[in-house]
Design a protein around this motif. Sequence first.
Motif, PDB file in Angstrom:
ATOM      1  N   ILE A   1      60.496  33.994 110.358  1.00 36.97           N
ATOM      2  CA  ILE A   1      61.203  34.651 109.253  1.00 36.97           C
ATOM      3  C   ILE A   1      62.079  35.755 109.840  1.00 36.97           C
ATOM      4  CG2 ILE A   1      60.986  35.823 107.026  1.00 36.97           C
ATOM      5  CD1 ILE A   1      58.183  34.670 106.805  1.00 36.97           C
ATOM      6  N   PRO A   2      63.292  35.426 110.286  1.00 33.67           N
ATOM      7  CA  PRO A   2      64.174  36.449 110.865  1.00 33.67           C
ATOM      8  C   PRO A   2      64.411  37.599 109.884  1.00 33.67           C
ATOM      9  CG  PRO A   2      65.032  34.252 111.292  1.00 33.67           C
ATOM     10  CD  PRO A   2      63.900  34.069 110.321  1.00 33.67           C
ATOM     11  N   GLY A   3      64.362  38.820 110.414  1.00 33.03           N
ATOM     12  CA  GLY A   3      64.604  39.993 109.584  1.00 33.03           C
ATOM     13  C   GLY A   3      63.387  40.490 108.826  1.00 33.03           C
ATOM     14  N   ILE A   4      62.229  39.897 109.049  1.00 31.45           N
ATOM     15  CA  ILE A   4      61.024  40.335 108.359  1.00 31.45           C
ATOM     16  C   ILE A   4      60.754  41.805 108.651  1.00 31.45           C
ATOM     17  CG2 ILE A   4      59.427  39.666 110.204  1.00 31.45           C
ATOM     18  CD1 ILE A   4      57.525  38.686 107.959  1.00 31.45           C
ATOM     19  N   GLU A   5      60.299  42.541 107.639  1.00 31.28           N
ATOM     20  CA  GLU A   5      60.094  43.984 107.751  1.00 31.28           C
ATOM     21  C   GLU A   5      58.605  44.306 107.855  1.00 31.28           C
ATOM     22  OE1 GLU A   5      61.991  45.882 104.486  1.00 31.28           O
ATOM     23  OE2 GLU A   5      63.985  45.137 105.006  1.00 31.28           O
ATOM     24  N   LEU A   6      58.265  45.091 108.871  1.00 35.35           N
ATOM     25  CA  LEU A   6      56.865  45.433 109.088  1.00 35.35           C
ATOM     26  C   LEU A   6      56.285  46.194 107.901  1.00 35.35           C
ATOM     27  CD1 LEU A   6      55.119  46.402 112.316  1.00 35.35           C
ATOM     28  CD2 LEU A   6      54.793  47.879 110.346  1.00 35.35           C
ATOM     29  N   ALA A   7      57.046  47.071 107.281  1.00 37.57           N
ATOM     30  CA  ALA A   7      56.524  47.863 106.162  1.00 37.57           C
ATOM     31  C   ALA A   7      56.066  46.967 105.018  1.00 37.57           C
ATOM     32  CB  ALA A   7      57.572  48.852 105.677  1.00 37.57           C
ATOM     33  N   ARG A   8      56.807  45.902 104.757  1.00 40.47           N
ATOM     34  CA  ARG A   8      56.420  44.986 103.683  1.00 40.47           C
ATOM     35  C   ARG A   8      55.201  44.163 104.069  1.00 40.47           C
ATOM     36  NH1 ARG A   8      61.907  42.667 100.735  1.00 40.47           N
ATOM     37  NH2 ARG A   8      62.737  44.706 100.111  1.00 40.47           N
ATOM     38  N   VAL A   9      55.142  43.757 105.325  1.00 46.24           N
ATOM     39  CA  VAL A   9      53.959  43.033 105.794  1.00 46.24           C
ATOM     40  C   VAL A   9      52.726  43.930 105.668  1.00 46.24           C
ATOM     41  CG1 VAL A   9      52.873  41.917 107.777  1.00 46.24           C
ATOM     42  CG2 VAL A   9      55.319  41.579 107.335  1.00 46.24           C
ATOM     43  N   ARG A  10      52.884  45.183 105.992  1.00 43.42           N
ATOM     44  CA  ARG A  10      51.763  46.125 105.887  1.00 43.42           C
ATOM     45  C   ARG A  10      51.207  46.164 104.465  1.00 43.42           C
ATOM     46  NH1 ARG A  10      53.738  51.181 108.309  1.00 43.42           N
ATOM     47  NH2 ARG A  10      54.780  51.514 106.315  1.00 43.42           N
ATOM     48  N   GLN A  11      52.086  46.162 103.474  1.00 48.55           N
ATOM     49  CA  GLN A  11      51.618  46.169 102.085  1.00 48.55           C
ATOM     50  C   GLN A  11      50.854  44.896 101.756  1.00 48.55           C
ATOM     51  OE1 GLN A  11      51.681  48.802  99.959  1.00 48.55           O
ATOM     52  NE2 GLN A  11      52.427  49.828 101.816  1.00 48.55           N
ATOM     53  N   GLN A  12      51.284  43.771 102.298  1.00 48.22           N
ATOM     54  CA  GLN A  12      50.556  42.525 102.091  1.00 48.22           C
ATOM     55  C   GLN A  12      49.182  42.575 102.752  1.00 48.22           C
ATOM     56  OE1 GLN A  12      51.177  39.953 100.187  1.00 48.22           O
ATOM     57  NE2 GLN A  12      53.211  40.602  99.528  1.00 48.22           N
ATOM     58  N   VAL A  13      49.105  43.195 103.920  1.00 46.65           N
ATOM     59  CA  VAL A  13      47.822  43.339 104.602  1.00 46.65           C
ATOM     60  C   VAL A  13      46.866  44.169 103.751  1.00 46.65           C
ATOM     61  CG1 VAL A  13      46.660  44.399 106.594  1.00 46.65           C
ATOM     62  CG2 VAL A  13      48.711  42.999 106.932  1.00 46.65           C
ATOM     63  N   ILE A  14      47.359  45.243 103.177  1.00 44.58           N
ATOM     64  CA  ILE A  14      46.515  46.098 102.333  1.00 44.58           C
ATOM     65  C   ILE A  14      45.956  45.304 101.156  1.00 44.58           C
ATOM     66  CG2 ILE A  14      46.528  48.110 100.800  1.00 44.58           C
ATOM     67  CD1 ILE A  14      48.733  49.275 102.695  1.00 44.58           C
ATOM     68  N   LEU A  15      46.820  44.540 100.487  1.00 41.06           N
ATOM     69  CA  LEU A  15      46.383  43.752  99.338  1.00 41.06           C
ATOM     70  C   LEU A  15      45.354  42.697  99.745  1.00 41.06           C
ATOM     71  CD1 LEU A  15      49.831  43.200  97.560  1.00 41.06           C
ATOM     72  CD2 LEU A  15      47.981  44.711  96.804  1.00 41.06           C
ATOM     73  N   ALA A  16      45.631  41.988 100.845  1.00 40.64           N
ATOM     74  CA  ALA A  16      44.723  40.936 101.286  1.00 40.64           C
ATOM     75  C   ALA A  16      43.390  41.510 101.752  1.00 40.64           C
ATOM     76  CB  ALA A  16      45.375  40.125 102.409  1.00 40.64           C
ATOM     77  N   PHE A  17      43.433  42.622 102.456  1.00 39.53           N
ATOM     78  CA  PHE A  17      42.206  43.240 102.948  1.00 39.53           C
ATOM     79  C   PHE A  17      41.309  43.647 101.785  1.00 39.53           C
ATOM     80  CE2 PHE A  17      39.589  46.676 104.605  1.00 39.53           C
ATOM     81  CZ  PHE A  17      39.166  46.164 105.826  1.00 39.53           C
ATOM     82  N   ALA A  18      41.893  44.263 100.762  1.00 40.35           N
ATOM     83  CA  ALA A  18      41.120  44.680  99.594  1.00 40.35           C
ATOM     84  C   ALA A  18      40.487  43.479  98.901  1.00 40.35           C
ATOM     85  CB  ALA A  18      42.013  45.452  98.623  1.00 40.35           C
ATOM     86  N   GLU A  19      41.241  42.390  98.788  1.00 40.11           N
ATOM     87  CA  GLU A  19      40.724  41.206  98.096  1.00 40.11           C
ATOM     88  C   GLU A  19      39.625  40.522  98.892  1.00 40.11           C
ATOM     89  OE1 GLU A  19      42.176  36.867  96.373  1.00 40.11           O
ATOM     90  OE2 GLU A  19      43.674  38.343  97.018  1.00 40.11           O
ATOM     91  N   VAL A  20      39.869  40.307 100.167  1.00 37.24           N
ATOM     92  CA  VAL A  20      38.912  39.569 100.985  1.00 37.24           C
ATOM     93  C   VAL A  20      37.584  40.303 101.105  1.00 37.24           C
ATOM     94  CG1 VAL A  20      38.447  38.761 103.350  1.00 37.24           C
ATOM     95  CG2 VAL A  20      40.647  38.276 102.261  1.00 37.24           C
ATOM     96  N   PHE A  21      37.634  41.622 101.252  1.00 34.93           N
ATOM     97  CA  PHE A  21      36.403  42.397 101.427  1.00 34.93           C
ATOM     98  C   PHE A  21      35.879  42.997 100.122  1.00 34.93           C
ATOM     99  CE2 PHE A  21      37.867  42.224 105.822  1.00 34.93           C
ATOM    100  CZ  PHE A  21      36.674  41.939 106.479  1.00 34.93           C
ATOM    101  N   GLY A  22      36.546  42.720  99.002  1.00 36.32           N
ATOM    102  CA  GLY A  22      36.059  43.239  97.731  1.00 36.32           C
ATOM    103  C   GLY A  22      36.049  44.755  97.677  1.00 36.32           C
ATOM    104  N   LEU A  23      37.100  45.368  98.188  1.00 38.35           N
ATOM    105  CA  LEU A  23      37.181  46.830  98.288  1.00 38.35           C
ATOM    106  C   LEU A  23      38.259  47.379  97.363  1.00 38.35           C
ATOM    107  CD1 LEU A  23      36.929  47.134 102.160  1.00 38.35           C
ATOM    108  CD2 LEU A  23      35.225  47.984 100.526  1.00 38.35           C
ATOM    109  N   GLN A  24      38.049  48.604  96.930  1.00 38.52           N
ATOM    110  CA  GLN A  24      39.073  49.313  96.164  1.00 38.52           C
ATOM    111  C   GLN A  24      39.753  50.337  97.071  1.00 38.52           C
ATOM    112  OE1 GLN A  24      37.729  51.157  92.551  1.00 38.52           O
ATOM    113  NE2 GLN A  24      39.607  52.338  92.262  1.00 38.52           N
TER     114      GLN A  24
END
Length: 227
Positions: A197-220
């Motif tokens: 994905i040329p031009g992908i932005e790390l800041a946006r990926v970071r937000q996806q990581v936060i969302l996925a981490f919370a969901e996978v581990f059942g954390l708030q």
Amino acid sequence: MSPAFPLHGSPVRHCQLYVREIVPYRIAHSWQRSLVAERRQNPNLEDVLILLEHPPIYTLGQGARSDFLKFDPAQSELEVIRIERGGEVTYHCPGQLVGYPILNLNYHQKDLHWYLRQLEEVLIQVLAAYGLKGERLAGLTGVWVDGRKVGAIGIKVSRWITMHGFSLNVCPDMEGFESIIPCGIADKPIGSLEQFIPGIELARVRQQVILAFAEVFGLQIVAEKVD
């Protein structure tokens, strides 16, 4: 793999989020050790997720083989350090998103295999949000896209409290990986999300990581600290 939720019907655990830009490796390592020590002393403290990047550096796991380095560490311009995580040699640099979960697995599952698979699941969900199919390979730890390893995992767990964690190659300078056999795997190339994905932005990926981490581990996620 379904998300993990706290055992015995207990309330959802809180997770303190710390977001940093580029942090020297030794400083981040000391910070992790401090957070772990606090949770050994007080197991009731909330979980933590640190997300950051590192300046260029090579790290070797506790039992990593030095012959996976293609250079003499004594002659290297970049620092090479051995640390207490599992796994072999890896390379950190800006453009690679690094996550350090400090979790008390007594509140999740006291199972290291389960924990490794959950970290992989976080990365797989992030890739899926970008239309990429993240894959596991039998007998190996990490996440691959089209045969290229984009996510690496190396952990340390003491008294069921975790440190170290995962790295996701978003848009790093890949040249540094050419001087090592990453993770001790000689026959599988390293990749980055930018290659797909040329031009992908790390800041946006970071937000996806936060969302996925919370969901996978059942954390708030209760707060975000940004410097």
